[in-house]
Design a protein around this motif. Structure first.
Motif, short mmCIF file in Angstrom:
data_model
loop_
_atom_site.label_atom_id
_atom_site.label_comp_id
_atom_site.label_asym_id
_atom_site.label_seq_id
_atom_site.Cartn_x
_atom_site.Cartn_y
_atom_site.Cartn_z
N PHE A 187 33.57 45.79 38.59
CA PHE A 187 32.41 45.78 37.72
C PHE A 187 32.90 45.26 36.35
O PHE A 187 33.66 45.94 35.67
N ALA A 188 32.46 44.07 35.95
CA ALA A 188 32.97 43.47 34.71
C ALA A 188 31.86 42.68 34.03
O ALA A 188 30.93 42.18 34.69
N PRO A 246 31.63 47.04 29.21
CA PRO A 246 30.36 47.55 29.71
C PRO A 246 30.42 49.06 29.95
O PRO A 246 31.46 49.62 30.32
N ARG A 247 29.27 49.72 29.77
CA ARG A 247 29.14 51.15 30.02
C ARG A 247 27.96 51.40 30.95
O ARG A 247 26.95 50.70 30.88
N GLY A 272 42.88 37.94 33.62
CA GLY A 272 42.73 39.39 33.44
C GLY A 272 41.56 39.98 34.20
O GLY A 272 40.96 40.95 33.76
N VAL A 273 41.20 39.37 35.34
CA VAL A 273 40.11 39.90 36.17
C VAL A 273 40.65 40.09 37.59
O VAL A 273 41.80 39.80 37.89
N SER A 274 39.77 40.55 38.47
CA SER A 274 40.20 40.79 39.85
C SER A 274 40.15 39.50 40.66
O SER A 274 39.46 38.53 40.31
N GLU A 275 40.90 39.52 41.75
CA GLU A 275 40.89 38.36 42.65
C GLU A 275 39.50 38.17 43.25
O GLU A 275 39.05 37.05 43.46
N GLN A 290 29.13 40.28 35.76
CA GLN A 290 29.50 39.32 36.79
C GLN A 290 29.01 39.81 38.15
O GLN A 290 28.47 40.91 38.28
N ALA A 291 29.20 38.98 39.17
CA ALA A 291 28.70 39.32 40.49
C ALA A 291 29.60 40.30 41.25
O ALA A 291 29.21 40.82 42.29
#
Length: 245
Positions: free
Chosen positions: A227-228, A145-146, A26-29, A174-175
């Motif tokens: 942004f996660a 996150p906000r 459920g995150v980006s590549e 995360q980076a």
């Protein structure tokens, strides 16, 4: 190596690509690729597939070590030897029975009192701290996150020239990143890669702005949203507008 990096490597070891692993988690590549790069850097291994095989082998070895050993001893049913005095029958008169019953009732009451006292003492003791290295399980789903601070501030008027565009979140991240150009005409000229702070909450992007122009920069959108948080939750989209003089 973080848990997020190990999960990405284990998926890779089971035949996933970075793209399918991103869908699975459920995150980006881009986040998956960043996790793999960071894991390779920590392990000193040049190939993600090679490191994935190593991590998968270590995980399997840990499972094998934790598995209980097979008990090969077979229990043979045997009659217990007769104890001394077994089989004897004692005929107790009513007067002899009553002291025995009274003594038994006294012992039961005493045992119940001791048990209640011990249970109360245990209940009053504070819970022991979690062992070092364990991860506390959250009962509720972590909040996304906000954005809590942006520089320049919304509506600010800044001097033309070099500009440090900074966004800060309410938790470590995360980076990965997604500085979003909602309109190319209002997006400043910026470098490609931001700098992440030591506490992993802030990202700073070096940009240049021209006098007399208005600018608009987004942080995440419906897509992309790199942004996660460290648990992989995408940040709530936000935006800043400012001018240059």
């Amino acid at each position: 190596m973080s848990d997020a990096e190990r999960r990405a490597l284990l998926l890779l070891a089971h035949g996933h690509t970075a793209k399918t692993a991103a869908v699975e988690l459920g995150v980006s590549e881009g986040s998956i690729n960043e996790r793999l790069r960071e894991a390779r850097r920590k392990a000193g291994v040049g190939s993600s597939r090679q490191l994935a095989r190593i991590v998968a082998a270590e995980a399997q070895a840990g499972k094998d070590k934790a598995a209980p050993q097979e008990n090969r001893d077979r229990k043979i049913g045997m009659a217990a030897p007769a104890t001394r005095g077994q089989g004897r029958r004692r005929d107790l008169t009513p007067w002899a029975v009553w002291p025995v019953i009274a003594g038994a009732m006294t012992m039961i009451a005493l045992a119940a009192s001791i048990g209640a006292f011990v249970a109360l003492a245990v209940a009053r003791q504070p819970a022991p701290p979690a062992p070092s290295g364990t991860v506390a399980v959250r009962a509720a789903t972590p909040s996304p996150p906000r954005v809590v601070a942006v520089s320049p501030m919304p509506g600010a008027v800044v001097p033309a020239g070099r500009l440090a565009l900074t966004v800060t979140f309410d938790q470590p991240m995360q980076a990965g990143w997604s500085f979003v150009a909602r309109d190319p005409a209002t997006y400043p000229a910026c470098e490609r890669t931001p700098r992440q702070s030591a506490d992993r909450r802030s990202f700073t992007l070096a940009c240049a702005v021209e006098a007399g122009r208005e600018y608009e920069v987004g942080f995440n959108s419906d897509r992309p949203r790199n942004f996660a948080s460290e648990t992989g939750a995408p940040a709530i989209p936000a935006m800043v507008r400012f001018k240059a003089r």
